[in-house]
Design an enzyme around this catalytic site. Structure first.
Site, PDB file in Angstrom:
ATOM      1  N   GLU A  85     -15.109  -7.515  49.257  1.00 28.81           N
ATOM      2  CA  GLU A  85     -16.513  -7.227  48.939  1.00 28.81           C
ATOM      3  C   GLU A  85     -16.798  -5.728  49.001  1.00 28.81           C
ATOM      4  OE1 GLU A  85     -19.802  -8.793  48.352  1.00 28.81           O
ATOM      5  OE2 GLU A  85     -18.370 -10.086  47.361  1.00 28.81           O
ATOM      6  N   TYR A 124     -23.848  -7.068  53.709  1.00 31.42           N
ATOM      7  CA  TYR A 124     -22.582  -7.504  54.311  1.00 31.42           C
ATOM      8  C   TYR A 124     -21.464  -6.508  53.993  1.00 31.42           C
ATOM      9  CZ  TYR A 124     -18.170 -10.133  54.593  1.00 31.42           C
ATOM     10  OH  TYR A 124     -16.879 -10.525  54.861  1.00 31.42           O
ATOM     11  N   LYS A 130     -19.372  -4.106  56.552  1.00 34.21           N
ATOM     12  CA  LYS A 130     -17.914  -4.209  56.664  1.00 34.21           C
ATOM     13  C   LYS A 130     -17.243  -2.878  56.337  1.00 34.21           C
ATOM     14  CE  LYS A 130     -16.734  -8.483  57.806  1.00 34.21           C
ATOM     15  NZ  LYS A 130     -15.721  -8.835  58.829  1.00 34.21           N
TER      16      LYS A 130
HETATM   17  P1  NAP Z   1     -16.393 -17.896  59.140  1.00 35.38           P
HETATM   18  O1  NAP Z   1     -15.766 -19.216  58.890  1.00 35.38           O
HETATM   19  O2  NAP Z   1     -17.814 -17.674  58.760  1.00 35.38           O
HETATM   20  O3  NAP Z   1     -16.226 -17.600  60.704  1.00 35.38           O
HETATM   21  C1  NAP Z   1     -16.932 -16.547  61.331  1.00 35.38           C
HETATM   22  C2  NAP Z   1     -16.658 -16.598  62.815  1.00 35.38           C
HETATM   23  O4  NAP Z   1     -17.407 -15.541  63.440  1.00 35.38           O
HETATM   24  C3  NAP Z   1     -17.125 -17.899  63.498  1.00 35.38           C
HETATM   25  O5  NAP Z   1     -16.230 -18.204  64.529  1.00 35.38           O
HETATM   26  C4  NAP Z   1     -18.472 -17.504  64.090  1.00 35.38           C
HETATM   27  O6  NAP Z   1     -18.855 -18.273  65.204  1.00 35.38           O
HETATM   28  C5  NAP Z   1     -18.159 -16.090  64.528  1.00 35.38           C
HETATM   29  N1  NAP Z   1     -19.345 -15.268  64.749  1.00 35.38           N
HETATM   30  C6  NAP Z   1     -20.399 -15.082  63.924  1.00 35.38           C
HETATM   31  N2  NAP Z   1     -21.291 -14.245  64.476  1.00 35.38           N
HETATM   32  C7  NAP Z   1     -20.789 -13.897  65.692  1.00 35.38           C
HETATM   33  C8  NAP Z   1     -21.251 -13.070  66.759  1.00 35.38           C
HETATM   34  N3  NAP Z   1     -22.425 -12.434  66.695  1.00 35.38           N
HETATM   35  N4  NAP Z   1     -20.467 -12.940  67.843  1.00 35.38           N
HETATM   36  C9  NAP Z   1     -19.288 -13.603  67.946  1.00 35.38           C
HETATM   37  N5  NAP Z   1     -18.805 -14.419  66.976  1.00 35.38           N
HETATM   38  C10 NAP Z   1     -19.554 -14.558  65.862  1.00 35.38           C
HETATM   39  O7  NAP Z   1     -15.559 -16.728  58.445  1.00 35.38           O
HETATM   40  P2  NAP Z   1     -14.037 -16.747  57.914  1.00 35.38           P
HETATM   41  O8  NAP Z   1     -14.035 -17.176  56.502  1.00 35.38           O
HETATM   42  O9  NAP Z   1     -13.179 -17.426  58.905  1.00 35.38           O
HETATM   43  O10 NAP Z   1     -13.733 -15.185  57.899  1.00 35.38           O
HETATM   44  C11 NAP Z   1     -13.182 -14.537  59.033  1.00 35.38           C
HETATM   45  C12 NAP Z   1     -13.438 -13.042  58.923  1.00 35.38           C
HETATM   46  O11 NAP Z   1     -12.845 -12.535  57.740  1.00 35.38           O
HETATM   47  C13 NAP Z   1     -14.913 -12.655  58.818  1.00 35.38           C
HETATM   48  O12 NAP Z   1     -15.073 -11.422  59.484  1.00 35.38           O
HETATM   49  C14 NAP Z   1     -15.144 -12.480  57.332  1.00 35.38           C
HETATM   50  O13 NAP Z   1     -16.223 -11.598  57.104  1.00 35.38           O
HETATM   51  C15 NAP Z   1     -13.813 -11.901  56.918  1.00 35.38           C
HETATM   52  N6  NAP Z   1     -13.381 -12.184  55.546  1.00 35.38           N
HETATM   53  C16 NAP Z   1     -13.354 -13.461  55.081  1.00 35.38           C
HETATM   54  C17 NAP Z   1     -12.890 -13.717  53.806  1.00 35.38           C
HETATM   55  C18 NAP Z   1     -12.845 -15.113  53.242  1.00 35.38           C
HETATM   56  O14 NAP Z   1     -12.733 -15.257  52.015  1.00 35.38           O
HETATM   57  N7  NAP Z   1     -12.860 -16.151  54.074  1.00 35.38           N
HETATM   58  C19 NAP Z   1     -12.439 -12.646  53.002  1.00 35.38           C
HETATM   59  C20 NAP Z   1     -12.461 -11.359  53.522  1.00 35.38           C
HETATM   60  C21 NAP Z   1     -12.915 -11.135  54.806  1.00 35.38           C
HETATM   61  P3  NAP Z   1     -19.633 -19.692  65.025  1.00 35.38           P
HETATM   62  O15 NAP Z   1     -18.566 -20.710  64.698  1.00 35.38           O
HETATM   63  O16 NAP Z   1     -20.266 -19.894  66.345  1.00 35.38           O
HETATM   64  O17 NAP Z   1     -20.612 -19.523  63.896  1.00 35.38           O
HETATM   65  N1  GDD Z   2     -22.303 -19.261  48.273  1.00 33.86           N
HETATM   66  C1  GDD Z   2     -22.627 -19.549  47.011  1.00 33.86           C
HETATM   67  N2  GDD Z   2     -23.434 -20.640  46.765  1.00 33.86           N
HETATM   68  N3  GDD Z   2     -22.141 -18.785  46.007  1.00 33.86           N
HETATM   69  C2  GDD Z   2     -22.459 -19.125  44.742  1.00 33.86           C
HETATM   70  C3  GDD Z   2     -23.257 -20.218  44.434  1.00 33.86           C
HETATM   71  C4  GDD Z   2     -23.784 -21.005  45.496  1.00 33.86           C
HETATM   72  O1  GDD Z   2     -24.510 -21.975  45.310  1.00 33.86           O
HETATM   73  N4  GDD Z   2     -23.367 -20.300  43.082  1.00 33.86           N
HETATM   74  C5  GDD Z   2     -22.659 -19.300  42.578  1.00 33.86           C
HETATM   75  N5  GDD Z   2     -22.107 -18.573  43.579  1.00 33.86           N
HETATM   76  C6  GDD Z   2     -21.296 -17.353  43.395  1.00 33.86           C
HETATM   77  C7  GDD Z   2     -21.751 -16.160  44.236  1.00 33.86           C
HETATM   78  O2  GDD Z   2     -22.879 -15.525  43.636  1.00 33.86           O
HETATM   79  C8  GDD Z   2     -20.480 -15.314  44.214  1.00 33.86           C
HETATM   80  O3  GDD Z   2     -20.420 -14.535  43.050  1.00 33.86           O
HETATM   81  C9  GDD Z   2     -19.356 -16.353  44.172  1.00 33.86           C
HETATM   82  O4  GDD Z   2     -19.972 -17.611  43.821  1.00 33.86           O
HETATM   83  C10 GDD Z   2     -18.621 -16.528  45.483  1.00 33.86           C
HETATM   84  O5  GDD Z   2     -19.587 -16.714  46.512  1.00 33.86           O
HETATM   85  P1  GDD Z   2     -19.146 -17.119  48.005  1.00 33.86           P
HETATM   86  O6  GDD Z   2     -18.286 -18.318  47.970  1.00 33.86           O
HETATM   87  O7  GDD Z   2     -20.381 -17.152  48.820  1.00 33.86           O
HETATM   88  O8  GDD Z   2     -18.170 -15.920  48.421  1.00 33.86           O
HETATM   89  P2  GDD Z   2     -18.330 -14.335  48.319  1.00 33.86           P
HETATM   90  O9  GDD Z   2     -17.345 -13.869  47.297  1.00 33.86           O
HETATM   91  O10 GDD Z   2     -19.736 -13.928  48.147  1.00 33.86           O
HETATM   92  O11 GDD Z   2     -17.880 -13.875  49.776  1.00 33.86           O
HETATM   93  C11 GDD Z   2     -16.712 -14.456  50.384  1.00 33.86           C
HETATM   94  O12 GDD Z   2     -15.576 -13.688  50.078  1.00 33.86           O
HETATM   95  C12 GDD Z   2     -15.608 -12.343  50.604  1.00 33.86           C
HETATM   96  C13 GDD Z   2     -14.319 -11.668  50.149  1.00 33.86           C
HETATM   97  O13 GDD Z   2     -14.458 -11.178  48.852  1.00 33.86           O
HETATM   98  C14 GDD Z   2     -16.987 -14.529  51.903  1.00 33.86           C
HETATM   99  O14 GDD Z   2     -15.952 -15.257  52.496  1.00 33.86           O
HETATM  100  C15 GDD Z   2     -17.009 -13.141  52.519  1.00 33.86           C
HETATM  101  O15 GDD Z   2     -17.065 -13.263  53.948  1.00 33.86           O
HETATM  102  C16 GDD Z   2     -15.725 -12.410  52.116  1.00 33.86           C
HETATM  103  O16 GDD Z   2     -15.725 -11.114  52.666  1.00 33.86           O
END
Ligand code: NAP
Ligand code: GDD
Length: 348
Positions: free
Chosen positions: A132, A153, A157
């Protein structure tokens, strides 16, 4: 036995990472938030009662907004590795809660880095950075691409990314950022688009919903499976030198294509069931993310093992079972009897 401290252990990535570290023989300390309901569902299967012998998973209350507790945990546990995965991780929500998102995702990282510096522990630090941060930078994006954040966000980050780089340079800390592209799976939160779709498919097949409301279908993402990505996190901390890496598959799909893949799994035409609700549009959108993960492939030998089709398959099959108690064959049979109710088809 190596010791790891994991923030965000109850999240999607935290749960897969905990499994990986436990399998590798680590003692794992996870930080969980106090909640009025149980929030440990994703790690219940690896939880061990603290009264049992040889416990290797320990949970501690903490929060990224609570610096004194973070400092106490780092000082007393003295971990060899720290994975900072905790975050308000929803891009759309960050437009509604920009201040909170900055407090947790940006300042929370500084609190943890300061805790390490002040405790003086010899530890390696992983920061969960994100694609992002690239925003509308031209694709494919690599470690050399410019950062142009398009959400609170992403801005938060990016602050954490630069803070991590600064602590590496200023204090000679082994601190790295993994710039991870979207990664999904059966444990993905249900408000992220992929899981929202596969969960929606299951509910429609079960007769619980008659439509799925989405926002921008044109967005392009580079989707991989989270299990492959937590392996990359661990590899980054085992490297000889602290280096930031982009992690992604290089393969792209639109949200529309994801809908098509998920609905067609059960023999449904997504256009009969998906409706557009502009409430899900974001004030600024990231249109096109595609990883160039050449550096990670070359230096770490990392490559994804779970492809797009397998990932969608696993998510749909999981949600059909969890939501409707159906296997794929029975779901397909049940879907033949479904009739869409007044379907206003979205513009293709
Ligand atoms: P997630 O499922 O939303 O998990 C977020 C975790 O952070 C949960 O354990 C949540 O706790 C905890 N948390 C939220 N606010 C907090 C706070 N104030 N203090 C302590 N813990 C807190 O996210 P994820 O997909 O596993 O992603 C893990 C990390 O990678 C995140 O930092 C995300 O931004 C980053 N990231 C994710 C993606 C992706 O595509 N998944 C890509 C790039 C980067 P609760 O369970 O209590 O809510
Ligand atoms: N969440 C959501 N809900 N997204 C939607 C929807 C909806 O109903 N409809 C369309 N979208 C589109 C969003 O506008 C975005 O362009 C795309 O689907 C992906 O949305 P998300 O799945 O919410 O993921 P993200 O790309 O915004 O963010 C995720 O990936 C990031 C890495 O690139 C999250 O996991 C972030 O934490 C992470 O950093």
């Amino acid at each position: 036995m190596p010791l790891a401290l994991v923030t965000g252990i109850t999240g999607q990535d935290g749960s897969y990472l905990a499994e990986l570290l436990l399998a590798k023989g680590y003692e794992v300390h996870g930080v969980i938030r106090r909640a009025s309901t149980f929030n440990t569902e994703r790690i219940d299967h690896v939880y061990q009662d603290p009264h049992e012998p040889d416990v290797r998973l320990h949970l501690h209350y903490g929060d990224l907004t609570d610096g004194s507790q973070l400092a106490r945990l780092v000082r007393t546990i003295e971990p060899d590795e720290i994975y900072n995965l905790a975050a308000q991780s929803h891009v759309g929500v960050s437009f509604q809660q920009p201040e909170y998102t900055g407090n947790v995702d940006a300042l929370g990282t500084i609190r943890l880095l300061e805790a390490i510096r002040e405790a003086g522990v010899d530890t390696r630090f992983y920061q969960a950075a994100t694609s992002e941060m690239f925003g509308d930078a031209p694709a494919p994006q690599s470690e050399d691409s410019p950062f142009r954040p398009r959400s609170p966000y992403a801005a938060a980050k990016l602050y954490a990314y630069w803070a991590t780089a600064n602590y590496r340079e200023a204090y000679d800390l082994f601190a790295v950022s993994g710039i991870l592209f979207n990664h999904e799976g059966e444990r993905r939160g249900k408000t992220f688009v992929t899981r929202k779709i596969t969960h929606g498919v299951a509910r429609i097949v079960a007769g619980l919903d008659d439509a799925l409301y989405l926002g921008n279908l044109d967005a392009v993402r580079d989707w991989g499976h989270a299990q492959d990505y937590v392996r990359a996190m661990w590899m980054m901390l085992q490297a000889d030198a602290p280096v930031d890496y982009v992690i992604g598959t290089g393969e792209t799909h639109t949200v529309r294509e994801f809908c098509d893949a998920a609905f067609s799994h059960v023999g449904l035409d997504w256009r009969d069931w998906v409706r557009i609700d502009p409430a899900y549009y974001r004030p600024t959108e990231v249109d096109f993310l595609q990883a160039d993960a050449t550096r990670a492939r070359r230096d770490l030998g990392w490559k994804p093992e779970i492809g797009f089709d397998e990932m969608v398959h696993r998510m749909v099959v999981h949600d059909l079972d969890a939501e409707a108690g159906l296997d794929l064959e029975r779901a397909r049979e049940q879907a033949t009897r479904l009739r869409p109710s007044a379907p206003p088809r979205p513009t293709p």
